[in-house]
Scaffold this motif. Structure first.
Motif, PDB file in Angstrom:
ATOM      1  N   GLN A 197      56.606  37.130  41.174  1.00  0.00           N
ATOM      2  CA  GLN A 197      56.578  38.229  42.134  1.00  0.00           C
ATOM      3  C   GLN A 197      55.146  38.597  42.537  1.00  0.00           C
ATOM      4  N   ARG A 198      54.257  38.661  41.551  1.00  0.00           N
ATOM      5  CA  ARG A 198      52.878  39.080  41.874  1.00  0.00           C
ATOM      6  C   ARG A 198      52.254  38.130  42.890  1.00  0.00           C
ATOM      7  N   PHE A 199      52.435  36.837  42.672  1.00  0.00           N
ATOM      8  CA  PHE A 199      51.789  35.871  43.560  1.00  0.00           C
ATOM      9  C   PHE A 199      52.542  35.720  44.884  1.00  0.00           C
ATOM     10  N   CYS A 259      34.001  34.262  42.960  1.00  0.00           N
ATOM     11  CA  CYS A 259      34.334  34.786  44.298  1.00  0.00           C
ATOM     12  C   CYS A 259      34.953  33.680  45.161  1.00  0.00           C
ATOM     13  N   PHE A 260      35.988  34.022  45.894  1.00  0.00           N
ATOM     14  CA  PHE A 260      36.540  33.076  46.892  1.00  0.00           C
ATOM     15  C   PHE A 260      36.965  33.838  48.143  1.00  0.00           C
ATOM     16  N   CYS A 261      36.205  34.868  48.481  1.00  0.00           N
ATOM     17  CA  CYS A 261      36.559  35.748  49.602  1.00  0.00           C
ATOM     18  C   CYS A 261      36.634  35.001  50.929  1.00  0.00           C
ATOM     19  N   PHE A 263      42.913  45.797  37.672  1.00  0.00           N
ATOM     20  CA  PHE A 263      41.578  45.492  38.198  1.00  0.00           C
ATOM     21  C   PHE A 263      41.623  45.140  39.683  1.00  0.00           C
ATOM     22  N   CYS A 264      42.776  44.728  40.157  1.00  0.00           N
ATOM     23  CA  CYS A 264      42.870  44.202  41.525  1.00  0.00           C
ATOM     24  C   CYS A 264      42.713  45.312  42.572  1.00  0.00           C
ATOM     25  N   PRO A 265      41.869  45.101  43.582  1.00  0.00           N
ATOM     26  CA  PRO A 265      41.697  46.143  44.612  1.00  0.00           C
ATOM     27  C   PRO A 265      42.875  46.279  45.570  1.00  0.00           C
ATOM     28  N   THR A 266      43.787  45.285  45.579  1.00  0.00           N
ATOM     29  CA  THR A 266      44.915  45.385  46.515  1.00  0.00           C
ATOM     30  C   THR A 266      46.255  45.659  45.830  1.00  0.00           C
ATOM     31  N   CYS A 267      46.335  45.544  44.508  1.00  0.00           N
ATOM     32  CA  CYS A 267      47.605  45.838  43.823  1.00  0.00           C
ATOM     33  C   CYS A 267      47.878  47.334  43.927  1.00  0.00           C
ATOM     34  N   ASP A 316      44.432  31.621  36.470  1.00  0.00           N
ATOM     35  CA  ASP A 316      43.472  31.632  37.578  1.00  0.00           C
ATOM     36  C   ASP A 316      44.244  31.646  38.903  1.00  0.00           C
ATOM     37  N   VAL A 317      44.118  32.755  39.630  1.00  0.00           N
ATOM     38  CA  VAL A 317      44.860  32.913  40.877  1.00  0.00           C
ATOM     39  C   VAL A 317      44.558  31.779  41.854  1.00  0.00           C
ATOM     40  N   ARG A 318      43.360  31.228  41.792  1.00  0.00           N
ATOM     41  CA  ARG A 318      42.997  30.152  42.726  1.00  0.00           C
ATOM     42  C   ARG A 318      43.849  28.917  42.465  1.00  0.00           C
ATOM     43  N   HIS A 350      54.222  38.001  46.358  1.00  0.00           N
ATOM     44  CA  HIS A 350      53.953  39.200  47.145  1.00  0.00           C
ATOM     45  C   HIS A 350      52.621  39.072  47.888  1.00  0.00           C
ATOM     46  N   LYS A 351      51.597  38.665  47.174  1.00  0.00           N
ATOM     47  CA  LYS A 351      50.258  38.606  47.782  1.00  0.00           C
ATOM     48  C   LYS A 351      50.119  37.513  48.836  1.00  0.00           C
ATOM     49  N   PHE A 352      50.725  36.348  48.538  1.00  0.00           N
ATOM     50  CA  PHE A 352      50.404  35.181  49.355  1.00  0.00           C
ATOM     51  C   PHE A 352      51.551  34.708  50.254  1.00  0.00           C
ATOM     52  N   GLY A 367      47.428  39.500  50.740  1.00  0.00           N
ATOM     53  CA  GLY A 367      47.339  40.566  49.731  1.00  0.00           C
ATOM     54  C   GLY A 367      46.299  40.300  48.661  1.00  0.00           C
ATOM     55  N   CYS A 368      45.271  39.583  49.022  1.00  0.00           N
ATOM     56  CA  CYS A 368      44.176  39.249  48.094  1.00  0.00           C
ATOM     57  C   CYS A 368      42.915  39.141  48.939  1.00  0.00           C
ATOM     58  N   VAL A 369      41.799  39.621  48.383  1.00  0.00           N
ATOM     59  CA  VAL A 369      40.538  39.526  49.132  1.00  0.00           C
ATOM     60  C   VAL A 369      39.552  38.574  48.456  1.00  0.00           C
ATOM     61  N   GLY A 370      40.018  37.901  47.393  1.00  0.00           N
ATOM     62  CA  GLY A 370      39.168  36.898  46.747  1.00  0.00           C
ATOM     63  C   GLY A 370      38.016  37.470  45.946  1.00  0.00           C
ATOM     64  N   CYS A 371      38.210  38.674  45.386  1.00  0.00           N
ATOM     65  CA  CYS A 371      37.112  39.307  44.635  1.00  0.00           C
ATOM     66  C   CYS A 371      36.865  38.636  43.293  1.00  0.00           C
ATOM     67  N   GLY A 372      37.869  37.940  42.782  1.00  0.00           N
ATOM     68  CA  GLY A 372      37.706  37.208  41.525  1.00  0.00           C
ATOM     69  C   GLY A 372      37.867  38.050  40.261  1.00  0.00           C
ATOM     70  N   ARG A 373      38.184  39.333  40.398  1.00  0.00           N
ATOM     71  CA  ARG A 373      38.273  40.172  39.185  1.00  0.00           C
ATOM     72  C   ARG A 373      39.367  39.676  38.236  1.00  0.00           C
ATOM     73  N   CYS A 374      40.531  39.301  38.796  1.00  0.00           N
ATOM     74  CA  CYS A 374      41.617  38.880  37.902  1.00  0.00           C
ATOM     75  C   CYS A 374      41.254  37.579  37.205  1.00  0.00           C
ATOM     76  N   VAL A 375      40.459  36.738  37.878  1.00  0.00           N
ATOM     77  CA  VAL A 375      40.018  35.490  37.244  1.00  0.00           C
ATOM     78  C   VAL A 375      39.127  35.821  36.054  1.00  0.00           C
TER      79      VAL A 375
HETATM   80  S1  SF4 Z   1      41.038  37.793  43.345  1.00  0.00           S
HETATM   81 FE1  SF4 Z   1      42.577  38.700  41.970  1.00  0.00          FE
HETATM   82  S2  SF4 Z   1      41.860  40.816  41.635  1.00  0.00           S
HETATM   83 FE2  SF4 Z   1      40.764  40.058  43.472  1.00  0.00          FE
HETATM   84  S3  SF4 Z   1      42.030  40.665  45.226  1.00  0.00           S
HETATM   85 FE3  SF4 Z   1      42.699  38.584  44.651  1.00  0.00          FE
HETATM   86  S4  SF4 Z   1      44.431  38.891  43.250  1.00  0.00           S
HETATM   87 FE4  SF4 Z   1      43.321  40.855  43.372  1.00  0.00          FE
END
Ligand code: SF4
Ligand code: SF4
Length: 342
Positions: free
Chosen positions: A298-300, A144-146, A247-251, A332-334, A302-304, A316-324
């Motif tokens: 594009q994915r990154f 998690c990195f919310c 898996f991403c809640p914001t994609c 690793d998105v982080r 777009h979100k950041f 465009g990311c809430v730090g849920c860690g699912r993609c990690v």
């Molecule tokens: S941590 Fe990954 S799955 Fe979760 S919101 Fe951010 S980009 Fe999407």
């Protein structure tokens, strides 16, 4: 005062009251995974779990959604008549949603319903008919990195009610008018309850040790970010499998197709993903993101970069860690954000 107390042994009757006019859903264990499932009358929801494997975005943005039906015929009275899909028949309550997932709906509201030009009636109908009862995280996961993403384990954004687990009792915070109405009959919380909830919040926030700075990204020119050298490396191991996006809640990429059978037809919206080569292929055959590097970037971006620029600083990311957790090649998105911020 909008902070109330709910004893856990009275949660079933509270939920039964919520369920009188709503369908209830909550996380439940199925085949070893935590998934969203209907909450049956009298059934106690899970109070201790990390998060659901899949995000709850499917409640508002289904994997496959029929937008309308039509008759594929041009003669006669009914020729080419289009029938919109009926709206959600019954209201619903999504109980014990994690704050990161509730926050993600606020991000997607900006995408689907920011203004009249982008008012998606399918998304809006389901959002307006849903009560979000979030459950604060007291034990965040290592991934998690919310707290770095405008969110937090006790964040309230996107929720109507925020529950905080205090052991035998739950603090219930009314966040929206709808939420305050839902908990109006509960007894008031006292100072000790509020102090316990604040202590739990501070402890949970301190447990999130991964910090991902974004302070330099906004100050960098978009083209400088776009052309940065690190994209040459980040994309190499990506399989373009799309797992991270599903898996991403914001994609929220989607494709719309017409399906016909004889004279009957329906227009469906399906989840798609920007990592897919086909996603941006034009009818001419030209593909502006023909290389894997373009699609991963594009994915990154777009979100950041693009979402913060276009949506008032929202991320465009809430730090849920699912993609990690789910990426089969450990992208690793982080680490990607750290590269973008360097
Ligand atoms: S941590 Fe990954 S799955 Fe979760 S919101 Fe951010 S980009 Fe999407
Ligand atoms: S899950 Fe990993 S390998 Fe699959 S598309 Fe996402 S970043 Fe690439």
């Amino acid at each position: 005062m909008s902070d109330k107390i709910l004893n856990k042994d009275q949660a079933a009757s509270f939920l039964a009251e919520l369920g009188r006019e709503r369908d209830l859903f909550a996380p439940a264990v199925s085949q070893g995974k935590v998934v969203w499932a209907p909450l049956e009358p009298g059934q106690e929801p899970l109070w201790r779990f990390s998060n659901t494997a899949l995000s709850p975005k499917e409640f508002f943005f289904p994997q496959t959604e029929c937008l309308m039906r039509f008759k594929n015929r041009q003669d006669g009275e009914e020729g080419m008549i289009m029938h919109p899909e009926p709206e959600l028949a019954r209201e619903r309550a999504l109980v014990n949603m994690r704050p990161c997932d509730a926050k993600a709906f606020g991000v997607l509201d900006l995408i689907f319903c920011q203004d009249q030009m982008t008012d998606d009636p399918y998304w809006r109908d389901k959002r307006e008919k849903s009560l979000i009862v979030a459950l604060a995280c007291n034990d965040p996961c290592p991934t998690c990195f919310c707290t770095s993403m405008n969110c937090g384990p006790h964040a309230e954004a996107g929720a109507d009610v925020l529950l905080v687990d205090l052991g035998e009792r739950l603090l219930a915070k009314g966040v929206s008018d709808k939420g305050r109405e839902a908990i109006a009959a509960l007894p008031e919380a006292d100072e000790a309850d509020l102090a316990a909830a604040e202590g739990a919040k501070q402890k949970a926030e301190a447990a999130i040790t991964t910090q991902v700075a974004m302070d330099n990204i906004g100050g960098r020119e978009v083209m400088e970010l776009y052309e940065a050298k690190h994209w040459d490396r980040v994309h190499e191991s990506c399989l373009n499998c799309g797992t991270c996006t599903f898996f991403c809640p914001t994609c929220h990429c989607f494709d719309i197709q017409d399906e016909t059978q004889g004279e009957q037809g329906r227009r469906v919206r399906n989840w798609d993903y920007c990592m897919s080569w086909l996603f941006t292929q034009h009818g001419s055959g030209h593909n502006p993101r023909g290389a894997k590097k373009d699609r991963v970037r594009q994915r990154f971006m777009h979100k950041f970069s693009y979402i913060p620029l276009k949506r008032g600083g929202e991320i465009g990311c809430v730090g849920c860690g699912r993609c990690v957790q789910q990426c089969p090649v450990n992208i690793d998105v982080r680490e990607v954000v750290r590269d973008m911020n360097a």
